[in-house]
Design an enzyme around this catalytic site. Structure first.
Site, mmCIF file in Angstrom:
data_model
loop_
_atom_site.group_PDB
_atom_site.id
_atom_site.type_symbol
_atom_site.label_atom_id
_atom_site.label_comp_id
_atom_site.label_asym_id
_atom_site.label_seq_id
_atom_site.Cartn_x
_atom_site.Cartn_y
_atom_site.Cartn_z
ATOM 1 N N ARG A 53 -6.731 2.934 13.693
ATOM 2 C CA ARG A 53 -5.910 4.069 13.262
ATOM 3 C C ARG A 53 -6.480 4.634 11.969
ATOM 4 O O ARG A 53 -6.754 3.909 11.014
ATOM 5 C CB ARG A 53 -4.465 3.617 13.037
ATOM 6 C CG ARG A 53 -3.518 4.748 12.640
ATOM 7 C CD ARG A 53 -2.121 4.216 12.372
ATOM 8 N NE ARG A 53 -1.193 5.279 12.016
ATOM 9 C CZ ARG A 53 -0.311 5.217 11.023
ATOM 10 N NH1 ARG A 53 -0.248 4.130 10.275
ATOM 11 N NH2 ARG A 53 0.495 6.237 10.775
ATOM 12 N N ARG B 84 -0.776 -6.809 2.706
ATOM 13 C CA ARG B 84 0.336 -7.205 3.596
ATOM 14 C C ARG B 84 -0.155 -8.012 4.789
ATOM 15 O O ARG B 84 0.424 -9.048 5.130
ATOM 16 C CB ARG B 84 1.079 -5.954 4.075
ATOM 17 C CG ARG B 84 1.789 -5.227 2.958
ATOM 18 C CD ARG B 84 1.916 -3.743 3.232
ATOM 19 N NE ARG B 84 2.935 -3.435 4.219
ATOM 20 C CZ ARG B 84 3.102 -2.224 4.752
ATOM 21 N NH1 ARG B 84 2.299 -1.229 4.405
ATOM 22 N NH2 ARG B 84 4.069 -2.025 5.624
ATOM 23 N N GLY C 119 4.923 4.516 12.334
ATOM 24 C CA GLY C 119 5.973 4.900 13.282
ATOM 25 C C GLY C 119 5.814 4.287 14.653
ATOM 26 O O GLY C 119 6.803 3.874 15.280
ATOM 27 N N GLU D 148 18.757 -24.496 15.791
ATOM 28 C CA GLU D 148 18.166 -25.785 15.412
ATOM 29 C C GLU D 148 18.329 -26.061 13.922
ATOM 30 O O GLU D 148 17.487 -26.692 13.287
ATOM 31 C CB GLU D 148 16.684 -25.870 15.803
ATOM 32 C CG GLU D 148 16.421 -25.700 17.278
ATOM 33 C CD GLU D 148 17.230 -26.641 18.149
ATOM 34 O OE1 GLU D 148 17.505 -27.768 17.702
ATOM 35 O OE2 GLU D 148 17.593 -26.253 19.270
#
Length: 677
Positions: free
Chosen positions: A315, A343, A411, A434
């Protein structure tokens, strides 16, 4: 339609990134997956399933809940057929279920019902129930959680009253708050359940124990007398739509005394209770499930990171000032922006770290299992506590990481066809099942406080808590770096810093408890202690993995790459995700942070340069990723376009129905004529 240069460039971009690798992705793939035999089994499963139309998931996003359940049952049926046709053993059956990666009505039959019977039942009970379950003559589930109780197992209200006259237990739900709830497989499929219920003999309660209770007839699936059972309905985010999580009420249902799982504790014919050697012997099964979750957290996060890294590589958005110098007129690859690298690369290192840590936990669990077989529970407290810490840490960070991957994709990440949203929806509830993560952190903290007390008495610490010894070394000073930028890459210093931070948090919790603060007021401190314990363990195992591969000829060349991934996990944790506790415990001096962060940026760039090869090394096929935007060939927009064209809403038949309603809106009260359009 003409293929424009953007579409052509996408394939070029991902291949360029792939070819930059400075290590063998094939070797890393073999290392992560457990070697040739494990790969051989994986390929065997792929050959069985990926060309079988029953396992095709492409239609699932367009199905309603009932249709999704039907699909899940079709897959379940085919899986069981394959298991029997191929004469698979127990481990192969469990691995095949994992490979399918689909929430099925029979998942907990294989992952909980059968293992609990095997681990908690007597040889006679195993012969009867486990073998029937193995043949799928019965389908089982694990019924613990109730409408009003989940993590507090001791507070469960379902009763198992022993009737000495008939030699039976009476399973009873005193009111709707004691209804078993959230039980996977119970909604429509299960014939039997392992039920956690309070054992009552006379007027005395002996706490929760496990009982095998028939729910529906295997002949016609009609509920047995006294059983009210059903499905609890849709779940948040559309997750687990293919799983029939259910409820059940028991109205004085009688079962034979032998239906109580009695490997560790027994009730005799005359009503005598025989206690287990260790009060928590039954924890072994829960440990296994939690270790499974740590592994699942790593591989699921690996899927999300693979998709996001691939899509952000192909992209292109905007033109960064420096990109204008190349005269290509191409927009900038999203992966090249520092915020995206920060990130995604940290999440990539987390996925690797969790996969490696789960391997270490399985080793500990297997040793524990052998000990429990001979009634030796020496390792149980340590393995239980560490599995709690890792379950809490891994599920939190993995689920949050999947959502971060979605956001990093912009998006389009919000489309179900990204593949990331489904991963998140299915895994996010692991934060509460759990064992609620915050409740589990208190169990970790209690164990570490006991270890601190043992240390003060001169007793030997466990292998996972040796860092407490650092309390005798400069207990209040910050770590003294001579050159933080260089020294922080030394594994010994990394562990020293992480260990000192954790030890000081434990000591602080102990001090606050002794000062009079109530335990119920220390939940946040327990969370910090559990988090630090998990991060120390994870870093330690990553460092051990690097050291382990260096002398192995086939993997030696991977060591430097793994070291960079390990260093990134260390530096991201220290500089960002857990920086507050390193500072609040005075483990790190604020003046050192700039140089530590400088090294973080250096390692970040090194890992980012290998982002595509590192994600390729997970070895996921396009079929397994189930994504339009993160396929291996990088042709994201073309795949996205193609899958949207299959949307039933775009079909003529469906469009006619919707068009009629839209026309009813447009033509009400002759609005077109009045508007003079």
């Amino acid at each position: 339609m003409t293929l424009n240069k953007t579409l052509v460039q996408m394939s070029t971009d991902i291949e360029t990134a792939r070819n930059k690798s400075d290590f063998s992705t094939e070797s890393m793939y073999y290392l992560l997956r457990g070697g040739p035999k494990a790969i051989e089994q994986l390929d065997y499963f792929r050959n069985l399933t990926q060309n079988d139309p029953v396992f095709n998931k492409s239609e699932v996003p367009f199905l309603n809940r009932q249709e999704q359940l039907q699909k899940a049952l079709q897959i379940s049926k085919r899986l069981i057929e394959l298991m029997q046709e191929q004469d698979m053993n127990e481990s192969q059956c469990a691995a095949l279920i994992e490979h399918i990666d689909f929430a099925l009505p029979v998942t907990l039959h294989f992952k909980a019902f059968m293992p609990v019977i095997k681990n908690q039942g007597t040889p006679k009970q195993v012969d009867k129930w486990y073998n029937a379950a193995r043949k799928c003559a019965i389908i089982g589930c694990y019924a613990q959680t109730e409408l009003s109780h989940g993590s507090n197992v001791m507070g469960l209200k379902t009763e198992a009253v022993y009737d000495q006259n008939s030699d039976e237990f009476i399973i009873h739900t005193p009111d709707i708050t004691a209804a078993k709830w959230w039980v996977g497989g119970l909604g429509v499929a299960c014939t039997h359940a392992v039920v956690q219920a309070q054992l009552l003999i006379g007027a005395k309660s002996f706490g929760p124990h496990l009982f095998i209770v028939p729910i529906r007839s295997p002949i016609d699936l009609e509920p047995f007398k006294g059983i009210t059972v059903g499905d609890i309905g849709p779940k948040a985010y559309g997750g687990f739509a293919t799983s029939d999580n259910g409820f059940v009420l028991f109205d004085k249902v009688r079962i034979p005394r032998d239906n109580m799982l009695m490997k560790f504790s027994q009730v005799t014919r005359d009503g005598k209770y025989i206690a287990p050697v260790h009060s928590k012997m039954s924890y072994g099964s829960m440990v296994k499930i939690r270790v499974d979750l740590v592994e699942e957290a790593g591989w699921r996060l690996g899927k999300a990171v693979t998709i996001a890294v691939r899509y952000c590589t192909v992209r292109r958005q905007f033109q960064a000032p420096e990109s204008k110098l190349d005269n290509s007129n191409l927009e900038t690859q999203v992966i090249s922006y520092s915020s995206v690298k920060h990130r995604l690369m940290s999440l990539l290192s987390t996925a690797y770290a969790l996969i490696v840590s789960s391997e270490a936990m399985y080793t500990k669990f297997n040793t524990l299992t052998k000990q429990l077989e001979v009634n030796n529970a020496t390792m149980l407290p340590e393995v239980h506590a560490t599995s709690c810490a890792l379950k809490s840490w891994s599920t939190r960070h993995s689920a949050d990481g999947m959502e971060e991957c979605r956001k990093a994709m912009g998006g389009h990440g919000f489309s179900v066809f990204s593949g990331v949203s489904e991963l998140f929806a299915i895994f996010v509830p692991s934060n509460t099942y759990e064992g609620d993560n915050f409740v589990l952190s208190q169990q970790v903290a209690r164990f570490l406080l006991k270890q601190l007390n043992d240390m003060s008495k001169g007793k030997q610490l466990t292998s996972t808590t040796e860092y407490l010894n650092t309390l005798t070394e400069e207990p209040t000073d910050s770590f003294k770096f001579e050159n933080p930028y260089e020294q922080i890459l030394d594994p010994r210093i990394q562990l020293k810093v992480f260990g000192r931070r954790t030890a000081r948090l434990v000591a602080s919790l102990d001090k606050q408890l002794k000062s009079g603060r109530a335990w119920s007021d220390l939940n946040v401190e327990c969370w910090a202690v559990s988090t630090a314990h998990a991060e120390y363990f994870i870093l330690q195992e990553m460092i051990r993995k690097v050291e382990a591969v260096r002398p192995v000829a086939e993997y030696a060349k991977l060591a430097d790459t793994l070291k960079a991934v390990s260093d990134l996990f260390c530096l991201f944790t220290l500089n960002y995700s857990s920086s507050s506790t390193f500072l609040s415990t005075f483990t790190i001096h604020p003046s050192d942070l700039d140089m530590l962060n400088g090294q973080y940026r250096t390692i970040l760039a090194k890992v980012a340069n290998n982002a595509i090869p590192l994600t390729d090394s997970f070895g996921f096929t396009d079929f397994e990723l189930n994504t339009a935007l993160g396929k291996k060939d990088g042709r994201a927009y073309e795949h996205f376009w193609d899958v949207v064209q299959k949307n039933p809403v775009n079909s003529k038949a469906e469009n006619v129905k919707l068009r009629k309603l839209v026309l009813d809106i447009l033509h009400r009260g002759n609005t077109l004529k009045v508007s003079k359009l």
